[in-house]
Motif scaffolding. Sequence first.
Motif, PDB file in Angstrom:
ATOM      1  N   GLY A 133       0.773   9.537   3.354  1.00  0.00           N
ATOM      2  CA  GLY A 133       2.208   9.361   3.574  1.00  0.00           C
ATOM      3  C   GLY A 133       2.899  10.666   3.934  1.00  0.00           C
ATOM      4  N   GLY A 134       4.066  10.573   4.586  1.00  0.00           N
ATOM      5  CA  GLY A 134       4.825  11.754   4.949  1.00  0.00           C
ATOM      6  C   GLY A 134       6.136  11.307   5.567  1.00  0.00           C
ATOM      7  N   ALA A 135       6.946  12.268   5.907  1.00  0.00           N
ATOM      8  CA  ALA A 135       8.210  11.930   6.567  1.00  0.00           C
ATOM      9  C   ALA A 135       7.918  11.299   7.921  1.00  0.00           C
ATOM     10  N   ALA A 136       8.869  10.538   8.398  1.00  0.00           N
ATOM     11  CA  ALA A 136       8.676   9.822   9.664  1.00  0.00           C
ATOM     12  C   ALA A 136       8.258  10.782  10.776  1.00  0.00           C
ATOM     13  N   ASP A 196      -7.325  -2.784  15.749  1.00  0.00           N
ATOM     14  CA  ASP A 196      -7.761  -4.166  15.557  1.00  0.00           C
ATOM     15  C   ASP A 196      -7.202  -4.718  14.249  1.00  0.00           C
ATOM     16  N   VAL A 197      -7.162  -3.848  13.240  1.00  0.00           N
ATOM     17  CA  VAL A 197      -6.588  -4.261  11.956  1.00  0.00           C
ATOM     18  C   VAL A 197      -5.682  -3.143  11.473  1.00  0.00           C
ATOM     19  N   ARG A 198      -4.519  -3.527  10.973  1.00  0.00           N
ATOM     20  CA  ARG A 198      -3.611  -2.536  10.417  1.00  0.00           C
ATOM     21  C   ARG A 198      -3.678  -2.597   8.906  1.00  0.00           C
ATOM     22  N   ALA A 199      -4.021  -1.447   8.293  1.00  0.00           N
ATOM     23  CA  ALA A 199      -3.997  -1.386   6.828  1.00  0.00           C
ATOM     24  C   ALA A 199      -2.744  -0.614   6.435  1.00  0.00           C
ATOM     25  N   PRO A 200      -2.124  -0.971   5.330  1.00  0.00           N
ATOM     26  CA  PRO A 200      -0.865  -0.300   4.948  1.00  0.00           C
ATOM     27  C   PRO A 200      -1.064   1.157   4.542  1.00  0.00           C
ATOM     28  N   THR A 201      -2.255   1.489   3.999  1.00  0.00           N
ATOM     29  CA  THR A 201      -2.510   2.869   3.546  1.00  0.00           C
ATOM     30  C   THR A 201      -3.970   3.222   3.852  1.00  0.00           C
ATOM     31  N   PRO A 202      -4.324   4.520   3.768  1.00  0.00           N
ATOM     32  CA  PRO A 202      -5.736   4.901   3.977  1.00  0.00           C
ATOM     33  C   PRO A 202      -6.668   4.195   2.987  1.00  0.00           C
ATOM     34  N   GLU A 245       3.054   1.797   3.097  1.00  0.00           N
ATOM     35  CA  GLU A 245       3.251   0.402   3.463  1.00  0.00           C
ATOM     36  C   GLU A 245       4.356   0.195   4.507  1.00  0.00           C
ATOM     37  N   THR A 246       5.473   0.919   4.299  1.00  0.00           N
ATOM     38  CA  THR A 246       6.663   0.661   5.121  1.00  0.00           C
ATOM     39  C   THR A 246       6.613   1.345   6.486  1.00  0.00           C
ATOM     40  N   ASP A 247       5.685   2.301   6.640  1.00  0.00           N
ATOM     41  CA  ASP A 247       5.635   3.032   7.912  1.00  0.00           C
ATOM     42  C   ASP A 247       4.869   2.240   8.962  1.00  0.00           C
ATOM     43  N   THR A 248       5.441   2.211  10.142  1.00  0.00           N
ATOM     44  CA  THR A 248       4.729   1.562  11.243  1.00  0.00           C
ATOM     45  C   THR A 248       4.665   2.516  12.418  1.00  0.00           C
ATOM     46  N   THR A 249       3.445   2.726  12.918  1.00  0.00           N
ATOM     47  CA  THR A 249       3.279   3.607  14.070  1.00  0.00           C
ATOM     48  C   THR A 249       2.658   2.810  15.211  1.00  0.00           C
ATOM     49  N   ILE A 250       2.673   3.428  16.399  1.00  0.00           N
ATOM     50  CA  ILE A 250       2.164   2.718  17.580  1.00  0.00           C
ATOM     51  C   ILE A 250       0.701   2.322  17.397  1.00  0.00           C
ATOM     52  N   ALA A 261      -6.280   1.349   1.493  1.00  0.00           N
ATOM     53  CA  ALA A 261      -6.384  -0.064   1.877  1.00  0.00           C
ATOM     54  C   ALA A 261      -7.342  -0.209   3.061  1.00  0.00           C
ATOM     55  N   ALA A 262      -7.308   0.769   3.980  1.00  0.00           N
ATOM     56  CA  ALA A 262      -8.201   0.725   5.142  1.00  0.00           C
ATOM     57  C   ALA A 262      -9.655   0.801   4.677  1.00  0.00           C
ATOM     58  N   ALA A 263      -9.932   1.705   3.711  1.00  0.00           N
ATOM     59  CA  ALA A 263     -11.300   1.850   3.209  1.00  0.00           C
ATOM     60  C   ALA A 263     -11.757   0.557   2.543  1.00  0.00           C
ATOM     61  N   GLU A 264     -10.859  -0.098   1.815  1.00  0.00           N
ATOM     62  CA  GLU A 264     -11.223  -1.366   1.171  1.00  0.00           C
ATOM     63  C   GLU A 264     -11.505  -2.450   2.207  1.00  0.00           C
TER      64      GLU A 264
END
Lengths: 80, 411
Positions: free
Chosen positions: B202-205, B245-251, B234-239, B253-256
């Motif tokens: 996480g970080g600033a926008a 293919d799949v968007r995970a809310p956090t790193p 969770e709340t951040d959305t990037t291009i 979550a991606a590993a899981e």
Amino acid sequence: MTRTIEPAPGDEYEMLYSRLQQIVEQLESGDLPLAQALALYEEGVATAEACQRLLDHAALRVRTLMDGGDRSPAVTETDA
Amino acid sequence: MQLLTVSQLNVYLRDLLDADDLLRDVWVAGEISSFSRHFSGHCYFTLKEGEAQIGAVMWKSTASRLATLPVNGEAVLAHGRVAFYEVRGQVQLYVDMLRPAGMGLLQAQFERLKERLAAEGLFDPSRKRPLPLLPHRIGIVTSPTGAALQDMLNILRRRYPLAEVIFAPCRVQGAGAADTIIDALYALYEIGVDVIIVARGGGAAEDLWTFNDEQVARAVFASPVPVVSGVGHETDTTIIDFVADVRAPTPSAAAELVSPDIAELTDDIAQMRNRLGAAMTQRLANARETVARLKLHLDLRSPESRIRRDRQRIDEFIRRATTTVERRITLARARLDGERGRLEALSPLATLERGYAVVQSSQGTLITDASQVAPDESIEIVVRRGHFRARVEPQSPADSTANDWKKQIQT
């Protein structure tokens, strides 16, 4: 600096597991000669044990690609 | 040359502006001036930039969505459509979105890029690939120094230690960071992995901005294997969240998401073992049943039972034959008895029974005529029981011929 990577433990696991699935399905189809069924059963039990052994002894392997200035991947192994 | 009334001219100008695509959907950067809010809630102001200016209207519905109303002198980005206001004969900007410039500018760029890439098909749901069930090699693109990497490795170690992680380090923020991400991605494409995680904690926008880079988005789009994005919170959305293919809310979550749980794999194996045992037990039961069935068939077809059946049939034949023969014998005996009766009736013995005798010469010749004998001749007399010898007496005058004798009998 190596560019080839030896097979991961997952390769072996998947191979064994799919063989196990194959054996179970073959045995469940039920029309094998008894001797063949027994041989398959033994192989199945051994394969299941091998699968479990792989899971029990697995340790995550982490390799880091070093920035070689170009895009060719250089690999070094690091402790996980 | 044409003569128009004012209203005809204004309608012509209005239609002209309305027909223009650019003017229907446009972002305009400028500075607020002459801001006024009418009691109806609608806002009127002028957007200025140097010597240039344009009148702007923001309806109550748009104004009410703003956290704070703009103040004069504030640099803004206004989105909306440009149209001709016939009553005043003025070109106006009808604002439906208003953002402070700075962050607003980046956001506007973000929206524009997002629209463009969407139109190009980079976000197309139909090209999203499913994640592999058992990824042998997991590529990770992230910063070597961030907590995200250790978080992900911990999760993979716990859930799926069979995996091999190929870590491609990159910089995740600052000038040139996008290029390091692209290099890392292509290095993984070249080496060959089953799935790739692109992650950043996480970080600033502004810090996540690298992941809104068009070239990064295109590099992700080019991936030969499924990509999971796990950028920020969770709340951040990037291009790249849209391109992945799949968007995970956090790193984490991606590993899981990319890893199967080793506990489930162990369960799977146990289940396979059970099925194996059950199938074998069933197979043995079938074999036993088959043997029992075959034995029954064999018994039914054995020579022994055939012999038993044949013997029975032979016994039957013998019984019938015996009966027939016995009946015949009885019949024959009855007939024989009848014949014997008749025979006995005709026998000379029966005549002897009545007291007659048979006279024979000593040679055994039957004597039926008196002339056959001479005086003193020995003759044999046979009676009912036994026989005896006799001697013929010398002839007396009383002796007569047979005919005389017959005459005598008759008288």
